[in-house]
Design an enzyme around this catalytic site. Structure first.
Site: not given
Length: 206
Positions: A101, A105, A197, A200
């Protein structure tokens, strides 16, 4: 089409994955097993064609898949879904999509993409355990479309309405399969109740 699978074994294994005390080994094994269980439903309507074969007794007409299957995990958590599906479809080819990401933006940016040559004539499964905002899934679908794919299915463990709406708006021709539909996203973009996550927990990096 959105299909939320409601299967006792999937629900049982997903509950194990959700628990905070579940370690990397059990998380990975249950993800693998859920992906395999989902594959039965995902492949239910795949096209087949007649083929003449010879059994030990006589000649007969059997069925074989019309199209090749290509699995495209979104790095990195999507890798945890590959083996469970490939155990059932060992001839499946595998592509990879890497996205990050952009913090300015907030849009997903490609850092890696590698696909088999058969993409345009195959059924393509995009794999990612989480469908949160839908940005990464939509970007991955656009990537495989740009490489010729037309028959695409998105397979995720858990998703929320925001991500579903994003994918359906951007790609109304893509079927979405979830093991469970969760409540919402929290203030930092995590699915609630979710899995945490997934990358992870899958690779033991946190």
């Amino acid at each position: 089409m959105l299909k939320v699978l409601n299967h006792p074994l999937i629900n049982h294994k997903l509950t194990t994955m959700r628990k905070i005390e579940t370690g990397t080994k059990d998380f990975r094994e249950n993800l693998d097993e859920i992906a395999g269980l989902m594959a039965y439903e995902i492949t239910r309507n795949l096209e087949t064609e007649d083929i003449e074969i010879t059994t030990p007794i006589c000649k007969t007409i059997g069925k074989q898949l019309t199209k090749k299957i290509v699995l495209v995990p979104i790095l990195r958590a999507g890798l945890g879904m590959v083996d469970g599906i490939r155990e059932l479809i060992p001839t499946a080819k595998i592509g990879h999509v890497g996205l990050y990401r952009n913090e300015e933006t907030l849009r997903p940016c490609e850092y890696y993409a590698k696909f088999p040559l058969e993409l345009s004539s195959a059924t393509v499964f995009i794999l990612d355990p989480m469908l949160a905002t839908g940005g990464s899934a939509s970007a991955a679908i656009s990537l495989v479309k740009n490489h010729g794919a037309t028959d695409i299915k998105l397979i995720c463990l858990v998703g929320v309405q925001q991500g579903i709406d994003k994918v359906q708006k951007d790609h109304p021709d893509v079927d979405i399969y979830l093991a469970a539909k969760d409540e919402k996203l929290n203030d930092i973009g995590y699915i609630v109740p979710g899995l945490g996550d997934a990358g992870d927990r899958l690779f033991g990096t946190k």
